[in-house]
Design a protein around this motif. Structure first.
Motif, PDB file in Angstrom:
ATOM      1  N   SER A  64       0.838  -1.216   0.000  1.00  0.00           N
ATOM      2  CA  SER A  64       0.000   0.000   0.000  1.00  0.00           C
ATOM      3  C   SER A  64       0.862   1.252   0.000  1.00  0.00           C
ATOM      4  CB  SER A  64      -0.926  -0.005   1.223  1.00  0.00           C
ATOM      5  OG  SER A  64      -0.176  -0.009   2.429  1.00  0.00           O
ATOM      6  N   GLY A  65       2.021   1.193   0.711  1.00  0.00           N
ATOM      7  CA  GLY A  65       2.916   2.346   0.687  1.00  0.00           C
ATOM      8  C   GLY A  65       3.470   2.607  -0.689  1.00  0.00           C
ATOM      9  N   ALA A  66       3.810   1.544  -1.402  1.00  0.00           N
ATOM     10  CA  ALA A  66       4.329   1.717  -2.756  1.00  0.00           C
ATOM     11  C   ALA A  66       3.273   2.280  -3.696  1.00  0.00           C
ATOM     12  CB  ALA A  66       4.862   0.392  -3.276  1.00  0.00           C
ATOM     13  N   ILE A  67       2.043   1.787  -3.514  1.00  0.00           N
ATOM     14  CA  ILE A  67       0.957   2.282  -4.371  1.00  0.00           C
ATOM     15  C   ILE A  67       0.663   3.753  -4.093  1.00  0.00           C
ATOM     16  CG2 ILE A  67      -1.491   2.035  -4.902  1.00  0.00           C
ATOM     17  CD1 ILE A  67      -1.181  -0.963  -4.377  1.00  0.00           C
ATOM     18  N   GLY A  68       0.646   4.152  -2.787  1.00  0.00           N
ATOM     19  CA  GLY A  68       0.289   5.528  -2.435  1.00  0.00           C
ATOM     20  C   GLY A  68       1.444   6.499  -2.453  1.00  0.00           C
ATOM     21  N   GLY A  71       1.080   9.739  -4.713  1.00  0.00           N
ATOM     22  CA  GLY A  71       0.130  10.708  -4.184  1.00  0.00           C
ATOM     23  C   GLY A  71       0.688  11.454  -2.988  1.00  0.00           C
ATOM     24  N   ARG A  72       1.358  10.704  -2.082  1.00  0.00           N
ATOM     25  CA  ARG A  72       1.930  11.372  -0.915  1.00  0.00           C
ATOM     26  C   ARG A  72       3.054  12.316  -1.308  1.00  0.00           C
ATOM     27  NH1 ARG A  72       1.223   6.254   1.295  1.00  0.00           N
ATOM     28  NH2 ARG A  72       3.443   5.747   0.989  1.00  0.00           N
ATOM     29  N   MET A  73       3.832  11.922  -2.286  1.00  0.00           N
ATOM     30  CA  MET A  73       4.897  12.804  -2.752  1.00  0.00           C
ATOM     31  C   MET A  73       4.329  14.069  -3.379  1.00  0.00           C
ATOM     32  SD  MET A  73       8.071  13.375  -2.962  1.00  0.00           S
ATOM     33  CE  MET A  73       8.757  11.752  -2.538  1.00  0.00           C
ATOM     34  N   GLN A  74       3.257  13.908  -4.131  1.00  0.00           N
ATOM     35  CA  GLN A  74       2.619  15.076  -4.745  1.00  0.00           C
ATOM     36  C   GLN A  74       2.057  16.007  -3.679  1.00  0.00           C
ATOM     37  OE1 GLN A  74      -0.480  14.024  -7.480  1.00  0.00           O
ATOM     38  NE2 GLN A  74      -0.743  16.115  -8.246  1.00  0.00           N
ATOM     39  N   ALA A  75       1.403  15.423  -2.648  1.00  0.00           N
ATOM     40  CA  ALA A  75       0.858  16.241  -1.563  1.00  0.00           C
ATOM     41  C   ALA A  75       1.972  16.965  -0.809  1.00  0.00           C
ATOM     42  CB  ALA A  75       0.044  15.366  -0.610  1.00  0.00           C
ATOM     43  N   LEU A  77       4.941  17.863  -1.986  1.00  0.00           N
ATOM     44  CA  LEU A  77       5.465  18.935  -2.816  1.00  0.00           C
ATOM     45  C   LEU A  77       4.505  20.123  -2.871  1.00  0.00           C
ATOM     46  CD1 LEU A  77       6.953  16.862  -5.776  1.00  0.00           C
ATOM     47  CD2 LEU A  77       8.197  17.949  -3.882  1.00  0.00           C
ATOM     48  N   ALA A  78       3.200  19.826  -2.931  1.00  0.00           N
ATOM     49  CA  ALA A  78       2.213  20.916  -2.925  1.00  0.00           C
ATOM     50  C   ALA A  78       2.270  21.692  -1.611  1.00  0.00           C
ATOM     51  CB  ALA A  78       0.814  20.350  -3.150  1.00  0.00           C
ATOM     52  N   HIS A  79       2.417  20.946  -0.513  1.00  0.00           N
ATOM     53  CA  HIS A  79       2.537  21.604   0.789  1.00  0.00           C
ATOM     54  C   HIS A  79       3.773  22.492   0.830  1.00  0.00           C
ATOM     55  CE1 HIS A  79       2.512  22.235   5.094  1.00  0.00           C
ATOM     56  NE2 HIS A  79       3.762  21.771   5.159  1.00  0.00           N
ATOM     57  N   ARG A  80       4.882  21.990   0.305  1.00  0.00           N
ATOM     58  CA  ARG A  80       6.098  22.785   0.274  1.00  0.00           C
ATOM     59  C   ARG A  80       5.924  24.047  -0.557  1.00  0.00           C
ATOM     60  NH1 ARG A  80      10.404  23.050   3.109  1.00  0.00           N
ATOM     61  NH2 ARG A  80      11.764  23.276   1.283  1.00  0.00           N
ATOM     62  N   ARG A  81       5.227  23.943  -1.691  1.00  0.00           N
ATOM     63  CA  ARG A  81       4.993  25.123  -2.528  1.00  0.00           C
ATOM     64  C   ARG A  81       4.124  26.143  -1.794  1.00  0.00           C
ATOM     65  NH1 ARG A  81       4.445  21.186  -6.674  1.00  0.00           N
ATOM     66  NH2 ARG A  81       2.182  21.292  -6.480  1.00  0.00           N
ATOM     67  N   ARG A  82       3.075  25.645  -1.123  1.00  0.00           N
ATOM     68  CA  ARG A  82       2.213  26.563  -0.375  1.00  0.00           C
ATOM     69  C   ARG A  82       2.984  27.231   0.763  1.00  0.00           C
ATOM     70  NH1 ARG A  82      -1.611  22.366  -1.087  1.00  0.00           N
ATOM     71  NH2 ARG A  82      -1.185  21.622   1.031  1.00  0.00           N
TER      72      ARG A  82
END
Length: 397
Positions: A64-68, A71-75, A77-82
């Motif tokens: 499940s960690g590999a599958i998600g 998405g977690r990496m994208q979230a 990076l988005a948090h870092r941008r914000r």
């Protein structure tokens, strides 16, 4: 990770406990399938089950960690941008507060695309551009703020109206403030901005109605000043048009709170005098002075020529007893005495006014009094001294 360690520890603990429990009679478990057989002790079976469960759980977590992971990496990076966008906003606002408007504009726009509330960046950048006298950039940022938040945002309309007024765009500021008030009629700042824009544009009738219905949103001193200004304008328009009935109707519709303002009373009395209704003006002045002393009204009363001069002088001398010697009151008494041909008394009042405050108006009346009493040399001296005093007052000496 802590949960996994706890599960492993629990499995080892249970296995140890089972081995200890069944140390004397461990029993056995037999599995048979086709030609295959598996025989083990009961503690071993229990331990195998626990280890298998832990293995399955770990495998599931890894899968499940590999599958998600994307998405977690994208979230993340988005948090870092914000977060970076938030940091640049704070930095830009600090530069704006410090007066470094050029750096503020740069910082406010650097990561605006990543900020969840981009309208704040654009509005602050518009203020910075305004301070830099960059009108085109200011208007561009305001337009972007409208796109980000919508045309009816209170924040956008407030900043837009304020900047337009500061830039001297009176009509544009009025239209923005009117739109702000129409969309948010109960917003206190919308009322204040609209009232200020109406006062600047000279829309006196609308301003008076607004202050009568929503004046509580405006500070009292400012509200009274605008009310007096608006009513005075309407009264002067009526007087200039020679419409006495319109003048009185405008005054009657103003309301008692506005009628109690000294500036409004002066404007009404002056309008009545201008239209020849000096008796009405005298009544207005008398009522006004009962509630508060006002020297301009006293000067106006002293200049009324159609009143009974005896009664006029008696009224002035009564006020003199009540309020003491004041330049405007002494001048009015002197002028009334001259109309009553009381030359000696007029001279006493005017000389007292001269000692109290030697203004050109006192010298002028003394000169006129000297001419009427056949004292040409004194008249010339008073004229000369009055002109000298006026010249000194003009030059600030």
């Amino acid at each position: 990770m802590i949960l996994l360690l706890l599960l492993a520890l629990l499995a080892l603990t249970l296995g140890g406990a089972a081995a200890y429990t069944f140390r004397s009679e461990s029993g056995y478990v037999l599995f048979a399938w086709q030609d295959w057989t598996l025989e083990t002790s009961l503690p071993g079976f229990v331990l195998l089950v626990l280890v298998s469960a832990v293995g399955l759980y770990l495998g599931w977590r890894l899968l499940s960690g590999a599958i998600g992971l994307p998405g977690r990496m994208q979230a993340y990076l988005a948090h870092r941008r914000r977060q970076r966008a938030q940091d640049t906003l704070i930095t830009g606002l600090r530069h704006l507060a410090a007066g470094d408007f050029r750096r503020a504009e740069i910082e406010l726009l650097r990561r605006v695309a990543d900020h969840p509330a981009a309208d704040i960046n654009y509005l602050a950048a518009a203020q910075a551009a305004h301070q830099l006298r960059a009108g085109e950039r200011r208007d561009h940022y305001l337009a972007l703020a409208v796109q980000a938040q919508g045309p009816d945002s209170p924040a956008v309309l407030s900043v837009q109206a304020s900047l337009q007024r500061a830039a001297g765009q009176g009509q544009a500021a009025l239209e923005t403030a009117r739109h702000f008030h129409q969309r948010h009629p109960r917003h206190p700042h919308a009322v204040r901005l609209y009232a200020r824009a109406l006062a600047a544009a000279g829309e006196s009738s609308v301003l008076l109605k607004l202050l009568q219905t929503q004046g509580e949103a405006v500070p009292e001193a400012q509200r009274q000043a605008w009310q007096a200004q608006a009513l005075g304008t309407l009264l002067r328009v009526a007087a200039g048009a020679g419409q006495l009935d319109q003048l009185k109707a405008t005054w009657a519709s103003a309301g008692t709170s506005v009628q109690a303002l000294p500036a409004a009373q002066r404007a009404y009395a002056e309008g009545l005098v201008q239209l020849g209704a000096e008796a009405d003006a005298a009544a207005v002045i008398g009522r006004a002075l009962k509630h508060g002393w006002d020297e301009p009204l006293v000067r106006l009363f002293g200049g009324l020529d159609t009143l009974d001069p005896v009664n006029q002088l008696a009224t002035l001398e009564q006020w003199l007893q009540q309020h003491g010697e004041q330049t405007a009151l002494l001048l009015a008494c002197g002028r009334a005495c001259m109309r009553n041909h009381l030359w000696g008394k007029a001279s006493s009042y005017l000389e007292a006014a001269l000692r109290l405050h030697p203004v050109p108006a006192v010298y002028l009346l003394l000169a006129q009094l000297a001419e009427r009493t056949q004292r040409p040399e004194d008249a010339q001296r008073y004229y000369r001294e009055g002109l000298t005093r006026a010249a000194n007052m003009r030059t600030g000496d």
